[in-house]
Enzyme design. Structure first.
Site, PDB file in Angstrom:
ATOM      1  N   LYS A 112      53.645  14.967  55.995  1.00  0.00           N
ATOM      2  CA  LYS A 112      54.931  15.577  56.334  1.00  0.00           C
ATOM      3  C   LYS A 112      55.545  14.967  57.591  1.00  0.00           C
ATOM      4  O   LYS A 112      56.752  14.996  57.770  1.00  0.00           O
ATOM      5  CB  LYS A 112      54.775  17.085  56.458  1.00  0.00           C
ATOM      6  CG  LYS A 112      54.458  17.701  55.095  1.00  0.00           C
ATOM      7  CD  LYS A 112      54.406  19.196  55.104  1.00  0.00           C
ATOM      8  CE  LYS A 112      54.301  19.760  53.694  1.00  0.00           C
ATOM      9  NZ  LYS A 112      53.002  19.500  53.046  1.00  0.00           N
TER      10      LYS A 112
HETATM   11  C1  LIG Z   1      52.700  19.600  51.716  1.00  0.00           C
HETATM   12  C2  LIG Z   1      51.457  18.948  51.265  1.00  0.00           C
HETATM   13  C3  LIG Z   1      51.247  18.571  49.921  1.00  0.00           C
HETATM   14  C4  LIG Z   1      52.257  18.886  48.825  1.00  0.00           C
HETATM   15  O1  LIG Z   1      53.415  18.111  48.932  1.00  0.00           O
HETATM   16  P1  LIG Z   1      54.740  18.489  48.098  1.00  0.00           P
HETATM   17  O2  LIG Z   1      55.814  17.596  48.593  1.00  0.00           O
HETATM   18  O3  LIG Z   1      55.012  19.944  48.406  1.00  0.00           O
HETATM   19  O4  LIG Z   1      54.442  18.286  46.659  1.00  0.00           O
HETATM   20  C5  LIG Z   1      50.091  17.895  49.601  1.00  0.00           C
HETATM   21  N1  LIG Z   1      49.153  17.617  50.537  1.00  0.00           N
HETATM   22  C6  LIG Z   1      49.309  17.972  51.826  1.00  0.00           C
HETATM   23  C7  LIG Z   1      48.232  17.658  52.801  1.00  0.00           C
HETATM   24  C8  LIG Z   1      50.461  18.641  52.247  1.00  0.00           C
HETATM   25  O5  LIG Z   1      50.604  19.000  53.544  1.00  0.00           O
END
Ligand SMILES: *Cc1c(COP(=O)(O)O)cnc(C)c1O
Length: 466
Positions: A112
């Site tokens: 993120k």
């Molecule tokens: C947010 C997250 C996901 C999922 O990602 P999306 O974009 O919501 O599909 C997967 N792995 C981790 C570690 C995350 O923080």
């Protein structure tokens, strides 16, 4: 380039307004009205660029003059200069045509950061230019909150208030949020569950007077700019592995469908992607959809991969819009039926189309542990539970052994040390810059599950003057 809503009834906006708006006013999600496309020559010229140079090149067409090119290029350079690894998003070879794309070299150790670090800077830049300020309010079950706080800390035009469920996030996740000593960062530990936190945030946004007075804003995964920034690492991996000459496939551990939608977007922009594999945990609404053609809500079950513990994948609406020929009225009808009945179906012809590109695979916690253990034995790599689901899904669903399969490692193993240690016997160490995380002082306020108390807190924290 302007942006329209997936539900067809919100005003068409330019990039800077889409950035600040997040969700469209008709409840839909914003998408570009026309997509930039890179030719084979364009892609060939991407090989050898630094990550920041590539990022500017991939994203500039989406801004359409709403930011100056030199300003944006400088913001992007500053964003990725703060990442730990020189390659920013390095590829690791696990086996023949079997790759891992490491997306955990940002400040909070989850993918993120790749979008939110840029988003914080973009918010500050656009707001300062407009002479405005916002109050960002969000709920988190872990990763989003810390990434958003790290992205917004010390930014002049932004105050950020994040709610997490008191006692229900991991200690690493909590400390990543509560040890940030910036005056514009506020943590609420709510006496309740993650759903209670989300309900609080929704209630604040639904109170129009409160929302306007405090200029509430959100940086959740429905914000278009987050998708835009995530498109970049697909091009980075693709051009590193031989695109445009060679096709490649990706396996993405998926919750809200934001990350894998960015892969789909990269494909629309010309990247030769053969296959997209969606990995899910026991919360398998997407895997069931790819198997059956029916999207059906179910309760949320806690798993080893909490960032994928979701009931509905909100970004799937963007893909649906594409599949339904950008017909906002049809998307609106489908989403309304989904809300009313908790399910919807897609016609067989459309489903056939979807299945040529997508497949889904689910792993329960035991299979996730086994994957972590097996990968550690085979390759020496420690994978966090989310990343392990990606790798296992890619291996289970790949159709062509001659095409590279790239699994996305979405979190650093030290973010989920208990699960990794239980599977391998090895406790993953935090990277040096976070090594003293457990000694840093924490700052957060425990509040009752009471809307008026939360609103009063947000009013005090916000520097916005109405
Ligand atoms: C947010 C997250 C996901 C999922 O990602 P999306 O974009 O919501 O599909 C997967 N792995 C981790 C570690 C995350 O923080």
């Amino acid at each position: 380039m302007t942006y329209h809503s997936t539900r067809g009834q919100a005003p068409v906006l330019a990039f800077d307004d889409v950035l600040l708006a997040g969700l469209a006013r008709d409840g839909g999600l914003y998408l570009p009205q026309t997509w930039p496309r890179f030719s084979k020559d364009d892609m060939a010229a991407m090989a050898g660029l630094s990550y920041a140079e590539l990022a500017a090149r991939v994203m500039l067409p989406f801004l359409d003059g709403t930011l100056r090119e030199d300003d944006f290029t400088a913001l992007v350079a500053e964003t990725y200069a703060g990442f730990e690894h020189a390659a920013v998003a390095p590829l690791k070879e696990l086996g023949r045509n079997d790759w891992l794309l490491e997306l955990f070299h940002g400040p909070t150790l989850a993918f993120k950061d790749y979008a939110l670090q840029l988003l914080g800077r973009l918010f500050d830049h656009v707001l300062t230019r407009k002479g405005q300020r916002v109050t960002i309010v969000g709920a988190t079950s872990g990763d989003t909150g810390s990434a958003a706080i790290e992205a917004c800390r010390d930014r002049e035009a932004v105050d950020i208030i994040i709610l997490h469920p008191h006692g229900r996030v991991s200690e690493v996740q909590r400390r990543q949020m509560t040890t940030v000593a910036s005056a514009n960062v506020h943590n609420i530990a709510l006496d309740g569950t993650f759903d209670d936190c989300q309900d609080m945030v929704k209630a604040m946004f639904n109170d129009q007077a409160f929302r306007d007075a405090l200029r509430l804003s959100a940086v959740n995964s429905i914000n278009w700019a987050r998708i835009m920034a995530q498109i970049v690492y697909y091009f980075a991996a693709g051009t590193a592995l031989g695109a445009p000459q060679r096709p490649l496939s990706f396996a993405v551990p998926t919750g809200n469908f934001g990350n894998v939608y960015a892969a789909f977007a990269a494909r629309r922009m010309g990247l030769p992607i053969a296959q997209l594999v969606v990995g899910s945990n026991a919360n398998d609404i997407l895997t069931r959809f790819f198997e059956s053609g029916t999207m059906r809500m179910d309760g949320v079950r806690p798993t080893l991969s909490p960032s994928m513990d979701i009931q509905v994948s909100s970004n799937f609406e963007r893909y649906l819009f594409d599949m339904l020929n950008e017909d906002g009225a049809r998307v609106r009808a489908v989403m309304e039926a989904f809300r009313a009945q908790g399910r919807y179906e897609v016609e067989p012809a459309v489903m056939q189309d979807i299945a040529t590109l997508f497949s889904g695979h689910r792993l329960d916690d035991e299979a996730t542990r086994q994957t972590i253990r097996r990968l550690h034995q085979e390759t020496g790599e420690l994978l966090d539970p989310h990343s392990a689901i990606g790798v296992a899904a890619g291996r289970a669903c790949r159709r062509d052994a001659a095409i590279p399969m790239v699994a996305l490692a979405t979190a650093h193993p030290a973010k989920f040390p208990a699960a990794v240690e239980a599977a391998t016997g090895v406790r993953p160490a935090l990277p040096p810059r976070l090594a003293d995380l457990f000694e840093r002082p924490e700052r957060y306020d425990v509040l009752p599950n009471d809307l008026e108390a939360v609103k009063a807190y947000v009013r005090r924290a916000a520097r916005v003057t109405a």
